[in-house]
Design a protein around this motif. Structure first.
Motif, PDB file in Angstrom:
ATOM      1  N   SER A 451      18.744 -32.373  76.757  1.00 28.10           N
ATOM      2  CA  SER A 451      20.062 -31.803  76.468  1.00 28.10           C
ATOM      3  C   SER A 451      19.966 -30.296  76.279  1.00 28.10           C
ATOM      4  CB  SER A 451      20.647 -32.447  75.208  1.00 28.10           C
ATOM      5  OG  SER A 451      20.953 -33.799  75.432  1.00 28.10           O
ATOM      6  N   ARG A 452      18.887 -29.837  75.657  1.00 26.70           N
ATOM      7  CA  ARG A 452      18.720 -28.397  75.427  1.00 26.70           C
ATOM      8  C   ARG A 452      18.479 -27.655  76.738  1.00 26.70           C
ATOM      9  NH1 ARG A 452      15.524 -30.152  70.926  1.00 26.70           N
ATOM     10  NH2 ARG A 452      13.599 -29.304  71.833  1.00 26.70           N
ATOM     11  N   VAL A 453      17.728 -28.274  77.651  1.00 26.51           N
ATOM     12  CA  VAL A 453      17.524 -27.660  78.972  1.00 26.51           C
ATOM     13  C   VAL A 453      18.849 -27.572  79.720  1.00 26.51           C
ATOM     14  CG1 VAL A 453      16.428 -27.915  81.232  1.00 26.51           C
ATOM     15  CG2 VAL A 453      15.112 -28.392  79.167  1.00 26.51           C
ATOM     16  N   HIS A 474      21.539 -31.764  69.371  1.00 29.33           N
ATOM     17  CA  HIS A 474      20.072 -31.759  69.421  1.00 29.33           C
ATOM     18  C   HIS A 474      19.495 -30.364  69.172  1.00 29.33           C
ATOM     19  CE1 HIS A 474      19.970 -35.914  70.754  1.00 29.33           C
ATOM     20  NE2 HIS A 474      20.898 -35.617  71.635  1.00 29.33           N
ATOM     21  N   LEU A 475      20.250 -29.528  68.473  1.00 30.71           N
ATOM     22  CA  LEU A 475      19.769 -28.180  68.173  1.00 30.71           C
ATOM     23  C   LEU A 475      19.374 -28.068  66.709  1.00 30.71           C
ATOM     24  CD1 LEU A 475      22.410 -25.957  70.028  1.00 30.71           C
ATOM     25  CD2 LEU A 475      20.298 -26.945  70.929  1.00 30.71           C
ATOM     26  N   ASP A 476      18.309 -27.304  66.431  1.00 30.35           N
ATOM     27  CA  ASP A 476      17.950 -27.052  65.042  1.00 30.35           C
ATOM     28  C   ASP A 476      18.756 -25.857  64.544  1.00 30.35           C
ATOM     29  OD1 ASP A 476      16.776 -24.863  66.209  1.00 30.35           O
ATOM     30  OD2 ASP A 476      14.817 -25.132  65.264  1.00 30.35           O
ATOM     31  N   MET A 477      18.535 -25.483  63.273  1.00 32.28           N
ATOM     32  CA  MET A 477      19.327 -24.405  62.662  1.00 32.28           C
ATOM     33  C   MET A 477      19.199 -23.102  63.447  1.00 32.28           C
ATOM     34  SD  MET A 477      20.798 -25.466  59.753  1.00 32.28           S
ATOM     35  CE  MET A 477      20.638 -26.700  58.449  1.00 32.28           C
ATOM     36  N   GLN A 478      17.968 -22.777  63.857  1.00 32.99           N
ATOM     37  CA  GLN A 478      17.757 -21.517  64.569  1.00 32.99           C
ATOM     38  C   GLN A 478      18.507 -21.498  65.898  1.00 32.99           C
ATOM     39  OE1 GLN A 478      13.715 -20.769  65.703  1.00 32.99           O
ATOM     40  NE2 GLN A 478      14.184 -18.838  66.701  1.00 32.99           N
TER      41      GLN A 478
END
Length: 665
Positions: A451-453, A474-478
């Protein structure tokens, strides 16, 4: 309490955990945070007993239980309905029910004088007692309450689990955990598949949860609302903070500032010491001092600073300017067979709008934005795209369209933006693909990594009207912060479906509420929308109360204008008419009350005899009494239900009789 004692785990030569220890106290609400790859999910698995550490131990009392919700990989039984799947969480109750039926059948076939019959009678009594105290009789209502809180409709309860997507299956798994009420509840990204309404419900549920809760989440607002303690994983260590995520973030920044000063002082000291060593290394009169300083450097524990994350940024290229009206829907109708999702919807998006799309799952949010993106055909009506508008669309399913044989960098090149490789690698770095990670084949990536790609690839050909369907799942805080900053600076038009208030509020200026059958625009961010919805519900409740009160106050008195004698005669006739109408019901109610009283007395007598240890000596008597006990419990429940129905009818007649009688007279 639950204790982690010296947990150590290595991945290759790298220590993921280096002697981690902490104590989890009953009833605590803990957020487990840390950068991507720090081992948050792995630590939850170790606590849950699903993964072993190299050394160390997890200690808790024998009576304590642990419930664990993973990020994905939930596989319910395809042969069961939703209700049956959730009910499976209560194996002890189901086993008791099964055993009770089994024993009833067994007692009918065994010889009364046989030893097996005696044993079966004794066990039957024990099972009955356990059933009474197991919560078996309220289980159905509890299951319905939790499922509806998580967004399921009553009509969903009898549907097969195979009819639901992965996000809904995670909700089923979450429902099972919440109902089991383990002593320690471990939740790994529980909000990923929830809508705003369900998110608010689970926040309330967890705040009042009796056990301890440990949550891994990248939803800052959720962590701030629920948690009161934060455990931070960094470089193999676990640091403890006595507050929610915002408290942790503030304290951590203060610690880093202090550490930076200590680091600078240490580096200055190292430099001075090394200069002394280099200057006097070969001078005999200074040999002892030089050796002393060399040992001093060897013993010094160097301070390490965490990598600065704020330096990584991404900015959209300036999009072409579109017309004032970006997209318009007129009298839109959308149907799937006989199911009507939208019927006569009008909606207009203007240049510069930044719109959050919210509403319950199943109301049609994804359908609406797919229509806006031009990917979903409409049944009737008009969809008009404005002048010079280029649409960019991102949805989770786009991750499945990546070529599994390509690596992440290959997919970025295929976007055709013409950006140099260094820029492509920088963008992938924003979404947690660092170093050689960019050469990982898509086929070996997790669902979140794919998903990030797909998101990074979409940003290369963004257009001037961007539509996102749950981009932060699916993303972290950063990564969320990087995307958030980029979207804040984006000069085009945005529409985002998300439940993440902390992510949305700094970006959006409008909120589109999608409900079954209608849509409504709110001129503010998501927090503004939630506040106004709460005020709206409160005003509706107050209005309903006011209308009832006004109705009662303005009701006309039928005796107004009558003489005192006429009023007495009217009231007497009304009482007689009411008495005649409810007399048969009151008689039936009295009969039921007497019958229920007799049943309860007999039930109390049986329970008293069952409490006597000598009761089970005579198995024939036990069988006879047990059968009677089950029978009178059923009879009591039936009679109570009838009593409530009749009492309700009497109350309704008495409440509405004044109006009916005055109208008839």
């Amino acid at each position: 309490m639950l204790q982690l004692d010296g947990i150590t785990l290595h991945f290759g030569e790298r220590p993921l955990f280096d002697g981690v220890s902490t104590t989890i106290n009953p009833g605590e609400r803990i957020g487990l945070v840390g950068p991507n790859g720090a081992g948050k999910s792995t630590l939850l698995k170790i606590i849950a007993g699903e993964q072993e550490a190299d050394s160390g131990s997890v200690n808790m009392s024998n009576a304590a239980t642990v419930g664990y919700l993973p990020q994905d990989g939930v596989e319910p039984d395809p042969d069961l309905t939703i209700f049956e799947e959730v009910e499976r969480a209560f194996t002890e109750i189901l086993e008791l029910r099964y055993r009770q039926t089994e024993l009833q059948q067994k007692l009918d076939t065994l010889e009364p004088d046989s030893p097996d019959h005696k044993k079966a009678v004794e066990e039957f009594g024990q099972v009955q007692y356990q059933m009474e105290h197991s919560g078996s009789y309220t289980l159905g209502a509890e299951i319905e309450r939790v499922l509806m809180g998580l967004g399921f409709n009553e009509s969903d309860f009898t549907r097969s689990t195979t009819e639901f997507s992965g996000g809904w299956l995670m909700r089923i798994a979450l429902a099972k955990l919440l109902l089991k009420k383990p002593t320690y509840l471990l939740l790994d990204e529980p909000t990923n598949h929830l809508d705003i309404e369900s998110l608010q419900w689970i926040e309330s549920f967890l705040k009042n949860y009796d056990g301890a809760v440990i949550i891994v989440s990248h939803d800052r607002a959720f962590l701030d609302s629920v948690t009161t303690r934060t455990l931070a994983l960094r470089r193999g260590n676990l640091d403890d903070y006595a507050g929610n995520f915002s408290f942790y973030e503030k304290k951590y920044a203060e610690e880093q500032e202090l550490l930076k000063k200590q680091y600078e002082n240490q580096q200055k000291e190292i430099k001075q010491t090394q200069e002394f060593i280099d200057r006097f290394r070969y001078k005999a009169t200074k040999a002892k001092q030089v050796q002393s300083r060399i040992k001093q450097l060897e013993k010094m524990e160097e301070i390490e600073l965490d990598q600065e994350q704020s330096e990584i940024t991404f900015r959209f290229p300036s999009p072409q300017r579109s017309g004032q009206v970006v997209l318009k829907l007129e009298n839109l109708v959308k149907k799937y067979g006989e199911n009507t999702v939208f019927d006569g919807i009008d909606y207009e998006i203007e240049r510069g709008d930044k719109i959050a799309v919210v509403g319950p799952n199943g109301a049609g949010k994804s359908t609406l934005i797919r229509i806006l993106a031009g990917l979903e055909p409409i049944t009737s009506g008009k969809r008009e795209v404005g002048y010079n508008v280029t649409v960019g669309y991102f949805a989770q399913h786009q991750a499945e369209e990546l070529n599994p044989k390509n690596n992440a960098l290959d997919e970025m090149h295929l976007a055709g933006s013409g950006e140099p490789e260094t820029k492509l690698r920088t963008i992938l770095g924003c979404f947690l693909f660092e170093g050689d990670d960019v050469f990982k084949k898509v086929g070996v990536l997790s669902g979140g990594e794919k998903s990030r790609v797909a998101l990074a690839k979409m940003l290369l050909n963004s257009g001037n009207f961007l539509i996102f369907d749950e981009p932060t799942n699916h993303l972290d805080m950063q990564s969320k912060n990087i995307l958030q900053q980029a979207l804040q600076q984006f000069e085009g038009t945005l529409m985002i479906v998300s439940h993440d208030r902390d992510f949305l509020d700094p970006i959006v200026n409008k909120t589109l509420e999608v409900q079954p059958g209608y849509i409504k625009t709110w001129l503010g961010d998501v927090s503004y929308y939630l506040e106004k919805k709460s005020e709206e519900r409160a005003a509706e409740d107050e209005s309903a109360k006011s209308q009832t009160k006004k109705k009662n106050q303005t009701s006309t008195d039928p005796t107004e204008g009558m003489s005192r004698k006429e009023q007495r005669r009217y009231e007497a006739e009304k009482r007689n008419a009411l008495s005649k109408k409810i007399k048969p019901l009151k008689k039936r109610l009295e009969e039921l009350e007497n019958s229920i009283e007799e049943i309860e007395l007999r039930k109390a007598e049986i329970e008293k005899s069952m409490a006597d240890p000598n009761f089970y000596d005579d198995e024939d008597h036990v069988k006879e009494v047990s059968i009677e006990y089950e029978s009178i419990k059923t009879e009591s429940a039936e009679k109570m239900e009838k009593w409530e129905q009749i009492a309700g009818r009497i109350e309704h007649i008495e409440t509405s009789f004044d109006k009916e009688y005055s109208s008839a007279n």
